[in-house]
Every structure is written in structure tokens, then in C-alpha cells.
Design an enzyme around this catalytic site. Sequence first.
Site, mmCIF file in Angstrom:
data_model
loop_
_atom_site.group_PDB
_atom_site.id
_atom_site.type_symbol
_atom_site.label_atom_id
_atom_site.label_comp_id
_atom_site.label_asym_id
_atom_site.label_seq_id
_atom_site.Cartn_x
_atom_site.Cartn_y
_atom_site.Cartn_z
ATOM 1 N N TYR A 58 -9.415 -10.796 -6.860
ATOM 2 C CA TYR A 58 -8.429 -11.096 -7.898
ATOM 3 C C TYR A 58 -8.777 -12.362 -8.669
ATOM 4 C CZ TYR A 58 -5.873 -7.603 -5.271
ATOM 5 O OH TYR A 58 -5.516 -6.442 -4.644
ATOM 6 N N HIS B 123 -2.302 2.264 -6.097
ATOM 7 C CA HIS B 123 -2.905 0.987 -5.710
ATOM 8 C C HIS B 123 -2.956 0.010 -6.881
ATOM 9 C CE1 HIS B 123 -4.563 -0.648 -2.051
ATOM 10 N NE2 HIS B 123 -5.495 -1.273 -2.733
ATOM 11 N N ARG C 198 0.861 -1.177 0.000
ATOM 12 C CA ARG C 198 0.000 0.000 0.000
ATOM 13 C C ARG C 198 0.901 1.232 0.000
ATOM 14 N NH1 ARG C 198 -1.999 -3.508 3.992
ATOM 15 N NH2 ARG C 198 -4.081 -4.371 3.553
ATOM 16 N N LYS D 17 -1.864 -2.470 7.546
ATOM 17 C CA LYS D 17 -3.119 -2.016 8.133
ATOM 18 C C LYS D 17 -3.457 -2.856 9.363
ATOM 19 C CE LYS D 17 -6.286 -0.988 5.190
ATOM 20 N NZ LYS D 17 -7.392 -1.102 4.181
ATOM 21 N N HIS E 212 -3.624 -9.312 3.824
ATOM 22 C CA HIS E 212 -5.070 -9.251 4.017
ATOM 23 C C HIS E 212 -5.478 -9.993 5.276
ATOM 24 C CE1 HIS E 212 -6.039 -8.394 -0.508
ATOM 25 N NE2 HIS E 212 -5.660 -7.321 0.156
ATOM 26 N N ARG F 208 -0.201 -2.420 -6.602
ATOM 27 C CA ARG F 208 -0.518 -3.490 -5.642
ATOM 28 C C ARG F 208 -1.406 -4.545 -6.309
ATOM 29 N NH1 ARG F 208 -1.028 -4.607 -0.085
ATOM 30 N NH2 ARG F 208 -3.066 -5.331 0.618
#
Length: 319
Positions: A273, A238, A141, A166, A264, A241
Site C-alpha cells: 500500500y 478484495h 476479507r 487467516k 496482517h 479491502r
Amino acid sequence: MRDVGDPGEDVGEPGQWPASRRYTRPASVGIRSLEIESLDVPIILAFLEHLERDRGNKARSRNARLAAIKSFFRFLEYRVPACLDQALRVHAITMKKIDEGLVASLTHQEIQALLDARDKHTAAGIRDRAMLHLAFAGGLRVSELVGLQLDQFDWRTPANIHVIGKGRRERVLPLWKETTDAVKTWLALRPAGRDTALFLNAAGRAMTRSGFKYILAKHVAVAAPRELTMTEKTITPHVLRHSCAIHMLAATRDIRKVALWLGHASLQSTEVYLRADPSEKLEMLESVTPPGIKRGHFTPPDKLIAMLTDHKHSNSYAE
């Protein structure tokens, strides 16, 4: 603070709030004078409508603001019991449905054109190349990229970076040799200073999100004439990514490894994806054997009709 109007007033056109209930930014009232009771459902709905109608925000941004408001009222439920009924009404506000489009990504040729866009012999060009290498190879990110510190880069073979993502989730990512060389080349030229950020801007301070976005836009402008397919895409930080995830999924065929690499929290975030990668669909098609007989009408040849006629008049079919 605001005139919310009388309960029995005319609401005007369908789907429109009356002028007295439309959201208006408070002019002179300080934030300390704002009361929880003022944040009722009508004023929240008027604010959400203001975002889309006046500010031009999309439904996704509207839902993000509403989610923040609901989170605030969940905080209040346990600290201000008197507003529990008000909180329940706020939680009842529905999110808007949004189109779940396919994620944008870049091909290998487009990524290479992006990496080769800037001059490799200047300090700025070497820094930019290292940032783009890390952004793509690590699937970082933009906040993770510009937040990297010097001590998060490990020189040992194979080199790796320690990423704090995150939710304070940490992960260690090994780096390709090309990426390692690009980062080491930048570190050899990186100006010494008090700032411990891995990547510095022209002022010698830590690179910002907007700074990297500006750098990426400059690279895209140079690379697009070489790879014309890039002109049809909106390339943001992004997208790098997303590109990492798509290429990794094609290489590993394992969505769990992609989720682990990207940091994630659940596979639900990574499933997007699967819809974007065409190779997954081709593999499913190849696993199904097509039927050998096709639908159609059978027309017997003349020789077959003559043979059957001869056998019809013959006494022995063995002849």
C-alpha cells in the site's frame, strides 16, 4: 497411470514436453492407486505447463499450485524418509517471476456511489448496504465477512466486531456510527432461523463468497453510470479491502496501524500500500528543499559591462 516415455526419447521443440510426457488427467485410475514415486519432477513440470497452456492460468496461479506441492513434500520428508531425495528435487523447482502491479482501490466518491446503489427500503437492499459497509470499514476479507456470526457483533457503544481472520488470528474492530446503524437496521429485519450467520441469503442460509461477489457486481453495475471512473476498474470484494487500507494509510500515516487493522501477520504484506498511495511520495518530495539556483548561462546586461569598463579606466575604484 501415465506413460512417461523413455529417458533417451526425442524431446521435440525447445520448451515443449514430448507427447508421452505431457500431463494428462488419469481416466480410470483411482486416487488410492497413486504412488508417491509417480509425482516426480518431470510430471510436476508438465502439470504446471498444462495449467498455463491448456487451462489459461496465470503465473500467480501456477506458483500457488507449486507452493502447495512443495508443502506436501515437506510433510512427506519427516514421514517417508525414502522420498527425501525426491523431495529435494521438487523443492529445487523455481517459482515464476510475476509482475507486482499496484493494488486497485476506490475513491470516497466511488465508495459512496456503491453504498447508495441499491434500494434502502427493501430487506435485500438493507442487507447489501450493511455488508458493503462492513467490508469497507473493516477491511474484511470476503471469507471473514460471510463467516461473521451473530455473537461476533457487539452492540455496546462504540459497537465493534470480533473478526477471526487467516491463521485463526483474532482482532476486534470498532465501527463507524454509519456502519453500526447499517448493521443494526439489517438485524432488525433479519429473519429468525436456525442459522447463526450474521448475513443470510434469500434461502435463509449463510451468505457464501460467490453470493457476495454476485451482490457486489450488481451494485457496481448500478453505481458505474453515476461514477464513470468505476467503469475503468475491475472491482472485486478484495478491492474493498484495498480501499480501506489506502484510506487508512492516508489518514494515519502509519503502516503499522494499517497492518494491525487488516490482520496482517507481518508488515511485508502491508508494504504494497505504500507503493499505491501517492500522498506518501508527495510528502517525501516536500521534505526535500529544492535548490535555489538553477543551471544556465549568465548573460551580463549592458549597464554592467559599461560600469566595469568605466572602472577599468579609472585610477580609484572608490570614486
